[in-house]
Design a protein around this motif. Structure first.
Motif, short mmCIF file in Angstrom:
data_model
loop_
_atom_site.label_atom_id
_atom_site.label_comp_id
_atom_site.label_asym_id
_atom_site.label_seq_id
_atom_site.Cartn_x
_atom_site.Cartn_y
_atom_site.Cartn_z
N SER A 257 30.73 32.96 24.60
CA SER A 257 31.04 33.46 25.94
C SER A 257 30.25 34.73 26.24
O SER A 257 29.89 35.00 27.39
CB SER A 257 32.54 33.75 26.04
N LEU A 258 29.95 35.52 25.19
CA LEU A 258 29.19 36.75 25.38
C LEU A 258 27.73 36.47 25.70
O LEU A 258 27.02 37.36 26.17
CB LEU A 258 29.29 37.62 24.12
N GLU A 259 27.26 35.26 25.43
CA GLU A 259 25.90 34.88 25.78
C GLU A 259 25.83 34.19 27.13
O GLU A 259 24.86 34.38 27.88
CB GLU A 259 25.32 33.96 24.70
N LYS A 260 26.84 33.40 27.47
CA LYS A 260 26.78 32.61 28.69
C LYS A 260 27.01 33.44 29.95
O LYS A 260 26.20 33.44 30.88
CB LYS A 260 27.84 31.50 28.64
N TYR A 261 28.13 34.15 29.97
CA TYR A 261 28.61 34.71 31.23
C TYR A 261 27.90 35.99 31.69
O TYR A 261 27.68 36.16 32.89
CB TYR A 261 30.12 34.92 31.16
N PRO A 262 27.52 36.91 30.79
CA PRO A 262 26.79 38.08 31.29
C PRO A 262 25.49 37.74 31.99
O PRO A 262 25.18 38.28 33.05
CB PRO A 262 26.54 38.91 30.02
N LYS A 263 24.71 36.79 31.42
CA LYS A 263 23.43 36.46 32.06
C LYS A 263 23.66 35.68 33.35
O LYS A 263 22.86 35.80 34.29
CB LYS A 263 22.54 35.70 31.10
N LYS A 264 24.74 34.86 33.40
CA LYS A 264 25.05 34.18 34.65
C LYS A 264 25.42 35.17 35.74
O LYS A 264 25.03 35.03 36.90
CB LYS A 264 26.20 33.19 34.43
N PHE A 265 26.17 36.20 35.34
CA PHE A 265 26.55 37.22 36.32
C PHE A 265 25.32 37.92 36.87
O PHE A 265 25.20 38.16 38.09
CB PHE A 265 27.49 38.23 35.67
N VAL A 266 24.38 38.27 35.99
CA VAL A 266 23.18 38.99 36.43
C VAL A 266 22.35 38.14 37.37
O VAL A 266 21.91 38.60 38.43
CB VAL A 266 22.35 39.43 35.21
N THR A 267 22.13 36.86 37.01
CA THR A 267 21.27 36.01 37.84
C THR A 267 21.94 35.59 39.14
O THR A 267 21.31 35.61 40.19
CB THR A 267 20.85 34.76 37.05
N GLN A 268 23.21 35.22 39.08
CA GLN A 268 23.89 34.67 40.26
C GLN A 268 24.43 35.74 41.20
O GLN A 268 24.38 35.58 42.41
CB GLN A 268 25.04 33.75 39.82
N CYS A 269 24.92 36.85 40.63
CA CYS A 269 25.60 37.85 41.46
C CYS A 269 24.73 39.05 41.81
O CYS A 269 25.05 39.79 42.74
CB CYS A 269 26.87 38.34 40.76
N VAL A 270 23.68 39.30 41.04
CA VAL A 270 22.87 40.49 41.27
C VAL A 270 21.46 40.15 41.73
O VAL A 270 20.99 40.63 42.76
CB VAL A 270 22.83 41.38 40.01
N LEU A 271 20.77 39.32 40.95
CA LEU A 271 19.36 39.05 41.24
C LEU A 271 19.16 38.06 42.37
O LEU A 271 18.19 38.17 43.13
CB LEU A 271 18.66 38.55 39.97
N LYS A 272 20.02 37.07 42.47
CA LYS A 272 19.81 36.00 43.45
C LYS A 272 20.09 36.44 44.88
O LYS A 272 19.28 36.17 45.77
CB LYS A 272 20.67 34.79 43.08
N PRO A 273 21.21 37.13 45.18
CA PRO A 273 21.47 37.51 46.58
C PRO A 273 20.46 38.53 47.09
O PRO A 273 19.97 39.37 46.33
CB PRO A 273 22.88 38.12 46.51
N ALA A 274 20.16 38.45 48.38
CA ALA A 274 19.23 39.40 48.99
C ALA A 274 19.78 40.82 48.93
O ALA A 274 19.03 41.78 48.71
CB ALA A 274 18.94 38.99 50.44
N MET A 275 21.09 40.98 49.14
CA MET A 275 21.69 42.30 49.09
C MET A 275 21.55 42.91 47.69
O MET A 275 21.35 44.12 47.54
CB MET A 275 23.17 42.22 49.48
N GLY A 276 21.65 42.07 46.67
CA GLY A 276 21.47 42.57 45.30
C GLY A 276 20.09 43.14 45.09
O GLY A 276 19.91 44.19 44.45
N LYS A 277 19.08 42.47 45.64
CA LYS A 277 17.70 42.97 45.52
C LYS A 277 17.54 44.30 46.25
O LYS A 277 16.86 45.21 45.75
CB LYS A 277 16.74 41.93 46.09
N ILE A 278 18.18 44.44 47.40
CA ILE A 278 18.09 45.69 48.16
C ILE A 278 18.76 46.84 47.40
O ILE A 278 18.24 47.95 47.32
CB ILE A 278 18.72 45.52 49.56
N VAL A 279 19.92 46.56 46.81
CA VAL A 279 20.65 47.58 46.05
C VAL A 279 19.82 48.03 44.85
O VAL A 279 19.73 49.23 44.55
CB VAL A 279 22.02 47.04 45.61
N ILE A 280 19.22 47.08 44.15
CA ILE A 280 18.40 47.43 42.99
C ILE A 280 17.21 48.29 43.43
O ILE A 280 16.87 49.28 42.76
CB ILE A 280 17.91 46.16 42.28
N PHE A 281 16.60 47.96 44.53
CA PHE A 281 15.47 48.74 45.04
C PHE A 281 15.91 50.17 45.34
O PHE A 281 15.20 51.14 45.04
CB PHE A 281 14.90 48.08 46.29
N GLY A 282 17.10 50.33 45.93
CA GLY A 282 17.61 51.67 46.21
C GLY A 282 17.88 52.46 44.94
O GLY A 282 17.58 53.66 44.86
#
Length: 944
Positions: free
Chosen positions: A477-502
């Motif tokens: 579970s420690l391998e599956k879910y953290p990377k899914k969270f990063v890709t699906q909730c942070v990197l994929k949405p446009a708002m996530g990209k804007i927040v990271i840029f800020g």
């Protein structure tokens, strides 16, 4: 024009593929070797590690602060060597404290008023005399014949009696004048009193108030009893109880001893850190606890993965000790770093095995081992070499502490890399054999999966399992879910990209501001724990007392001092030195000036001048240790005069003053130099920035070269280099916000950060190149699916271990923990959020999508007719490499989770050896196609 650019791009991709193919071929062969004899390789690896640990028998330590934390072979050390060899030991007779070439042997006491306001009371002076009497009359060491040696028997001799620096405050006259506000300052009856009065305030040449006194009891250096007396002093002085004053104390050996004791006391946290990281690695390696698969479970591999760096640490310390390099207290942080690197490599190797063809479709374990080392072996080789070379560069530093730390750590990283290949990889091979035989991960009994309803749920949970068919079957579970969270909730949405840029913009601005304001220097009280007696003493000394250095001007060669020309040259350089802003223009101790004012002064000839001077010294013995005559007393071979600096607290100003005086001495018409014992420590203030930039810059250059060698792709080299520079900028900047200064200790951590910072970035970039995807939407999740879990888990496990350093008392461990937190935190931020977005934006520059003119050549239909001859497979194994070569297609494992439009099944002619005969058969395989109907990969049909 477009055609030329596409041809260059295709050529570059082709060169990279050929180069990477050669590296993968080497590691593939290594995988076959490991697969053939895993047990023998493990036993041999353990034996070699244990043999190297025998070097512990020669383990010796070095804890001298001056040796470790000041530049080796500095100009100040050379000047001190000249003074030591040409001038006599001043502690034997006619002692004056400013004549010492170093700090000497001594015991210090600081006596402060209880309220820290003022010492304006008779009881303060009365108790001060009681403390002095206790030190002189109650402390002793036993002599060779049973006699007792008190302070008076081993003290530095001044005018045939003992001397205590600051003893003028013990007189009744000083007490009366102080209480009547009739005490002249900074000179009192010809004695300089400003250095030993705490928080002194004065006006119009009169002392108004002071909060305390510092007394220094100097000892002779020509007797071994001095060091024994210091030890007795430290054991007895805490027993003295005061009523009206507060007391702190120290000796000339206190810092080194307290540093060693403090660091050794914090070594216990290593075992706790090791336990935490081992536990986390085991949990991260285990299969999902919601659906426990006792065949696919890799928890024991987690133990093996942590044991590999642990063996490397022991063997490295043993080996380096055996070749004669002394262990230092700062090397104690090395295990925390090496275990973090080892766990990172462990997760990368395990991810490579999970990404390969499953046991149900792969021809053999040998093919899986070859696949793992082809992909992950290259990755851990890049990071290990970058880390190793970063410390190799650090080993050239002028600071002995940095040099020693880098040697120990570099050797440990090298051994850790070897242990990953020849201990952990064979362990993976054995685990694969266990899995193939369907044995329990812990008890090793065979499991036959049957849907038997008579079995209890507890039995099914603990004693059932299946052979894993895909990556998700072995991931925890420690391998599956953290990377899914990063890709699906942070990197994929446009708002996530804007927040990271800020966040990136804020990070860069904050880092630049912090780096500009970062201070340098090392407070001595920071080196020991807060409950140490030395910490209290050093804090008081820095907070309440003036930092005024008596600076000697040493004239090195023979001159005719009777000549007015020589005297003018000496006076000229003294006058120039006094013009400096931070020099005291009113202070000068000059034997020549004093001699000139006497009746014995005669310059009619050099010999008469010398004879008169010798008579003058008999009346003024305080100058005896400042003048060296030739053997026939015909000339002066060397001499010293003294100036004094103002109260300087800033390390930058202290270093600048030393350099300015040194520049004046170089321009002088006589051969001379300025020197003070504190200059030894000032050297680090002037060399720490150049040395840091030189070492870190060289390490950065080496990182770029290694990246070019192992990833010869210009765009990736630029991305990795800029990422590394940005991480280093953040570390420099945020050291300021965390109250860390640039010193020889934190410089060690910065050298360490160069190699460690690049690890995560290289893994991400290498993963993006490895996926060879044509679709920008698939590239990011594919790459992060391969390496995201290992990177995140390696970072989390390291952060858990580093968290324990927050409970240590050692500044060395605490500063290491802070810098490592910055290194891993910023490295993870860039690897998990910044780099994927940058590579996503730059995807068209390195994707595997062929250019138009190349794409046309691929449009021809692929059919079974392309296989003209049967494929020969030796050793009764179906070889993925041979089949891929014949089909001119890669195995489906090269394209995980590929979106395909269709697939078709073909019959593949196979010839194989069966004992002495040759077999011939057809095997069904799947041919997968992309959205444009182009064949892209192949795989075995599941039922075969």
């Amino acid at each position: 024009m477009e055609g030329k650019q596409s041809k260059k791009c295709d050529c570059m991709k082709h060169c990279y593929s050929r180069y990477e193919g050669a590296l993968e071929s080497f590691f593939g062969r290594l995988g076959s070797v490991i697969n053939n004899s895993p047990v023998l390789i493990i036993i041999s690896c353990i034996f070699v590690n244990c043999a190297l640990m025998v070097g512990f028998l020669r383990l010796e330590s070095e804890n001298d602060v001056e040796v470790l934390y000041t530049p080796h072979d500095s100009q100040s050390s050379k000047d001190r060597a000249f003074l030591t060899s040409h001038f006599p030991d001043p502690t034997v007779q006619h002692f004056m404290s400013y004549q010492l070439p170093d700090f000497g042997r001594y015991a210090d006491v600081i006596v402060m008023s209880k309220d820290k306001n003022s010492m304006e009371s008779n009881v303060f002076f009365s108790e001060l005399r009681e403390i002095d009497n206790f030190i002189k009359k109650s402390l002793f060491v036993a002599g060779y014949n049973g006699s007792l040696n008190y302070y008076d028997d081993i003290c530095a001799i001044q005018f045939e009696k003992c001397t205590v620096f600051g003893d003028v405050v013990l007189t009744k006259q000083f007490e009366r004048d102080f209480l009547l506000n009739n005490l002249t300052f900074p000179l009192y009856n010809g004695s300089l009193i400003s250095p030993f009065l705490a928080s002194s305030e004065f006006k119009n040449g009169l002392l108004l108030s002071a909060k305390g006194v510092k007394l220094r009891y100097y000892l002779r250096r020509n007797t071994t009893f001095s060091s024994q007396w210091e030890i007795n002093f430290l054991s007895k002085i805490p027993e003295f109880k005061t009523n009206y004053t507060d007391l702190s104390y120290s000796t000339s050996e206190s810092l080194g001893k307290e540093l060693e004791k403090n660091t050794n006391g914090d070594i216990q946290f290593f075992s706790l850190t090791f336990t935490i990281m081992l536990t986390y690695a085991s949990f991260a390696s285990a299969s999902s606890f919601l659906a426990c698969n006792n065949i696919a479970n890799r928890v024991l591999l987690g133990f093996a993965g942590v044991l590999a760096p642990l063996l490397a640490i022991g063997s490295a310390i043993g080996f380096v000790s055996a070749i004669g390099i002394q262990f230092t207290s700062i090397v104690g942080v090395m295990p925390f770093l090496v275990i973090g690197i080892g766990i990172d490599d462990m997760f990368i190797l395990m991810s490579g095995m999970a990404e390969g063809p499953s046991l149900t479709t792969a021809p053999s374990i040998n093919d899986r081992m070859k696949y793992m080392l082809k992909k992950s072996g290259v990755a851990i080789t890049i990071t290990s070499i970058t880390d190793l070379l970063a410390f190799a560069v650090g080993a050239t530093s002028v600071f002995i502490s940095i040099r020693t730390f880098c040697i120990y750590t570099g050797v440990a990283i090298f051994f850790c890399y070897l242990n990953q290949l020849f201990f952990f990889c064979p362990a993976i091979c054995l685990n694969e054999r266990r899995t193939q035989q369907k044995r329990h991960f812990l008890c090793c009994f065979k499991i036959s999966y049957e849907d038997d309803r008579s079995k209890t749920s507890v039995y099914k949970y603990f004693c059932s399992g299946t052979v894993p068919k895909k990556r998700q079957d072995v991931e925890s579970s420690l391998e599956k879910y953290p990377k899914k969270f990063v890709t699906q909730c942070v990197l994929k949405p446009a708002m996530g990209k804007i927040v990271i840029f800020g966040f990136v913009l804020a990070y860069i601005c904050s880092s630049i501001y912090g780096a500009i304001n970062l201070e340098q220097g090392l407070s001595l009280y920071n080196l020991v724990s807060e409950d140490s007696y030395f910490h209290r003493f050093s804090l008081w000394d820095e907070q309440f007392f003036r930092t005024e250095q008596v600076i000697a001007l040493c004239i090195k060669e023979k001159y005719n001092y009777s000549s007015t020309s020589t005297q003018d040259k000496i006076n000229s350089i003294l006058s120039k030195a006094k013009t400096l802003e931070n020099m005291d223009q009113t202070f000068e101790i000059n034997w020549l000036t004093a001699y000139k004012s006497s009746l014995l002064y005669d310059i009619s000839s050099e010999q008469i001048f010398i004879d008169g001077l010798r008579k003058f010294i008999r009346n003024r013995p305080e100058f005896d240790n400042d003048i060296i005559f030739t053997e026939d007393f015909s000339q002066i071979s060397s001499s010293k005069v003294y100036l004094k600096s103002k109260d300087i607290k800033s390390t930058n100003i202290q270093g600048a003053l030393m350099l300015s005086l040194r520049e004046y001495s170089k321009l002088a018409e006589i051969s001379c130099f300025f020197y003070a014992p504190a200059f030894i420590f000032y050297e680090q203030y002037v060399q720490i920035w150049p040395s840091t930039w030189q070492t870190v810059g060289a390490a950065l250059g080496v990182m770029i070269v290694i990246t070019i060698i192992f990833m010869p792709y210009p765009l990736m080299v630029i991305v990795v280099s800029l990422t590394l520079v940005n991480i280093l900028l953040g570390i420099f900047g945020f050291m300021y916000y965390w109250d860390l200064t640039l010193s020889s200790i934190t410089m060690i951590h910065l050298v360490m950060s160069v190699g460690f910072s690049v690890d995560f970035s290289v893994h991400i970039c290498h993963a993006f190149l490895s996926v060879r995807s044509e679709d920008v939407k698939n590239a990011l999740p594919k790459a992060f699916d391969i390496v995201g879990g290992p990177v995140l888990n390696a970072a989390f496990s390291s952060l858990l271990g580093i968290a324990m350093l927050g409970f240590t008392k050692s500044y060395i461990f605490q500063s290491f923990g802070k810098v490592m937190f910055l290194v891993i935190g910023f490295g993870l931020f860039h690897a998990a959020f910044v780099l994927p977005l940058v590579l996503w934006i730059l995807f068209p520059c390195y994707s595997s999508r062929p250019s138009k003119h190349v794409k046309q050549s691929y449009q021809s239909d692929w059919s079974q007719n392309d296989v003209q001859h049967p494929i020969w497979i030796s050793d009764n194994h179906k070889s993925i490499e041979e089949i891929s070569k014949s089909l001119r297609l890669c195995h489906v494992s090269q394209y995980p989770k590929m979106k395909i439009s269709n697939e078709k099944v073909i019959s593949l002619p196979i010839m194989y050896s069966l004992g002495n005969s040759v077999g011939y058969s057809y095997k069904s395989i799947n041919i997968y196609c992309t959205n444009n109907e182009r064949p892209c990969c192949w795989g075995f049909v599941e039922r075969f």
